[in-house]
Design a protein around this motif. Structure first.
Motif, PDB file in Angstrom:
ATOM      1  N   THR A 222      71.636  -7.636  35.943  1.00  0.00           N
ATOM      2  CA  THR A 222      71.988  -6.242  36.238  1.00  0.00           C
ATOM      3  C   THR A 222      70.797  -5.315  35.984  1.00  0.00           C
ATOM      4  O   THR A 222      70.814  -4.507  35.048  1.00  0.00           O
ATOM      5  CB  THR A 222      73.192  -5.802  35.390  1.00  0.00           C
ATOM      6  OG1 THR A 222      72.931  -6.132  34.002  1.00  0.00           O
ATOM      7  CG2 THR A 222      74.464  -6.483  35.839  1.00  0.00           C
ATOM      8  N   HIS A 245      74.462  -1.833  30.286  1.00  0.00           N
ATOM      9  CA  HIS A 245      74.634  -1.584  31.721  1.00  0.00           C
ATOM     10  C   HIS A 245      75.798  -0.641  31.998  1.00  0.00           C
ATOM     11  O   HIS A 245      75.672   0.304  32.790  1.00  0.00           O
ATOM     12  CB  HIS A 245      74.843  -2.914  32.451  1.00  0.00           C
ATOM     13  CG  HIS A 245      75.000  -2.782  33.931  1.00  0.00           C
ATOM     14  ND1 HIS A 245      74.092  -2.106  34.707  1.00  0.00           N
ATOM     15  CD2 HIS A 245      75.957  -3.236  34.778  1.00  0.00           C
ATOM     16  CE1 HIS A 245      74.478  -2.154  35.973  1.00  0.00           C
ATOM     17  NE2 HIS A 245      75.608  -2.818  36.041  1.00  0.00           N
ATOM     18  N   SER A 270      73.443  -2.969  40.918  1.00  0.00           N
ATOM     19  CA  SER A 270      73.976  -3.711  39.778  1.00  0.00           C
ATOM     20  C   SER A 270      75.374  -3.233  39.398  1.00  0.00           C
ATOM     21  O   SER A 270      76.235  -4.042  39.018  1.00  0.00           O
ATOM     22  CB  SER A 270      73.041  -3.577  38.572  1.00  0.00           C
ATOM     23  OG  SER A 270      71.780  -4.145  38.833  1.00  0.00           O
ATOM     24  N   ALA A 274      78.741  -5.513  39.410  1.00  0.00           N
ATOM     25  CA  ALA A 274      79.661  -5.627  38.274  1.00  0.00           C
ATOM     26  C   ALA A 274      81.075  -5.212  38.666  1.00  0.00           C
ATOM     27  O   ALA A 274      82.057  -5.852  38.254  1.00  0.00           O
ATOM     28  CB  ALA A 274      79.154  -4.767  37.114  1.00  0.00           C
ATOM     29  N   CYS A 298      82.244   1.785  36.384  1.00  0.00           N
ATOM     30  CA  CYS A 298      81.079   1.663  37.265  1.00  0.00           C
ATOM     31  C   CYS A 298      81.071   2.783  38.297  1.00  0.00           C
ATOM     32  O   CYS A 298      80.026   3.391  38.573  1.00  0.00           O
ATOM     33  CB  CYS A 298      81.078   0.303  37.964  1.00  0.00           C
ATOM     34  SG  CYS A 298      80.705  -1.101  36.891  1.00  0.00           S
TER      35      CYS A 298
END
Length: 372
Positions: A222, A245, A270, A274, A298
């Motif tokens: 990531t 992340h 990334s 995810a 995210c």
């Protein structure tokens, strides 16, 4: 009298309690003294041979003593830690590895591109807004008038290694951080030079499978916050070890001073990767508390950066051709002006340029001028 501004959960001080947050996964909060953060989560993954540690904290005696105390609560010692996994090359994550492996003789897992970034300039962990939110919370301060913000400003972003003159890629002299932050980073660099970093015995790539806690974890590469960042996914127990992340309430620093030409795009990609992972019901971040909805978080982080990109476009319509500094001064509040804010601004401007939404040229002073 205004109420004291509460700390965000990533900025809370380390607690001594050890908690089992998933099957055979223990959360141990270790103390750190870094701008914008109050603790780092070290996770112990228990199996029949002992434990694997994920992100064993800073290379300090205080952090190591806390780690030993937490392990003792779980009936373990450092010698039982047969494996260390490091999510990325920031000192609050890899720093304690050498102390653990000196005693245990275990193996070290990190991404194949892991870069021991302690020899050069230190990079901040969190975004400029979150860093200042932490300073406000520590001081019991709600941001006041502009003149107070100006007195409280703490600009800092390191120059890249190939800019030995101290000039940034966008032009201008490299700013000096305030004394307190400068002292903290000087201490971190000294620790980094003094410590013996062990050999990465098991370099990992995205898609690799490693055995932890008696089951299979998938390595998810990531990049974005750093080029070598990895997360770990356990589909059997639906656990996702997220490192920096994806954090629950703050955003990691995305620096324009990166090896990647477009670190913001790398971060977006990334986050998408995810968010698409199935079988995740428990997200275990490196700072802050566990949470459940990985995809939603995210998307929220992407929304934050999309909003900033929209702000950049709006500023461009008002300013016309302008320098990174000029964009930064419109994008951030005055107390945040400086190198760190310029670096984040530069990352967003370069993202737009590489997408074809902006052009740049250098003026007579060798400063980059952007036109959107």
């Amino acid at each position: 009298m205004e109420a004291k501004k509460p700390k965000r959960q990533e900025q809370e001080s380390a607690r001594e309690e050890v908690t089992e947050v998933a099957k055979d996964v223990l959360r141990m909060e270790l103390p750190i003294s870094m701008p914008g953060l109050g603790h780092v989560n070290c996770y112990a993954l228990i199996d029949s041979e002992g434990a694997a540690l994920v992100d064993p904290g800073l290379p300090t005696g205080t952090s190591f003593a806390a780690l030993k105390q937490r392990l003792q609560q779980a009936g373990l010692s450092v010698k039982d830690c047969h494996t260390v996994v490091v999510t990325h090359s920031h000192p609050d994550h890899f720093g304690g590895a050498f102390r653990v492996l000196d005693e245990s003789g275990g193996k070290l897992i990190a991404h194949n591109s892991f870069s021991l970034g302690m020899g050069g300039h230190a990079k901040p962990e969190v975004s400029v807004n979150d860093l200042h939110a932490h300073e406000d919370a520590e001081a019991g301060r709600v941001p006041g008038p502009e003149e107070e913000r100006a007195r409280a400003r703490a600009p800092f972003t390191p120059a890249p290694a190939n800019y030995s003159s101290g000039r940034t890629p966008w032009g201008g002299e490299q700013p000096r951080p305030p004394f307190k932050m400068r002292w903290r980073w000087r201490m971190m660099r000294a620790l980094g030079k003094a410590m013996r970093f062990p050999t990465i015995t098991d370099p990992a790539l995205g898609g690799d499978i490693i055995q932890l806690a008696g089951r299979e974890f998938f390595v998810v590469h990531t990049p974005g916050h750093t080029e070598d960042h990895i997360c770990l996914h356990d589909p059997a127990e639906e656990v996702f070890l997220a490192g920096d992340h994806v954090l629950p309430t703050i955003t990691p620093h995305i620096s324009g001073l990166a090896k990647d030409a477009d670190p913001l795009k790398a971060f977006f990609d990334s986050l998408d990767r995810a968010a698409e992972i199935e079988h995740v019901s428990q997200v275990l971040p490196a700072h802050g508390h566990p949470f459940s909805d990985l995809a939603a978080r995210c998307e929220a982080i992407k929304d934050h950066h999309d909003e900033r990109l929209s702000q950049v476009r709006s500023i461009a319509r008002e300013l016309g051709p302008a320098s990174v500094e000029a964009f930064m001064q419109r994008l951030f509040k005055e107390r945040s002006w400086g190198g760190m804010a310029e670096s984040e601004t530069y990352a967003h401007l370069e993202h737009l340029r590489l997408l074809g939404g902006a052009e740049s040229h250098r003026d007579e002073a060798d400063k980059l001028i952007y036109t959107l």
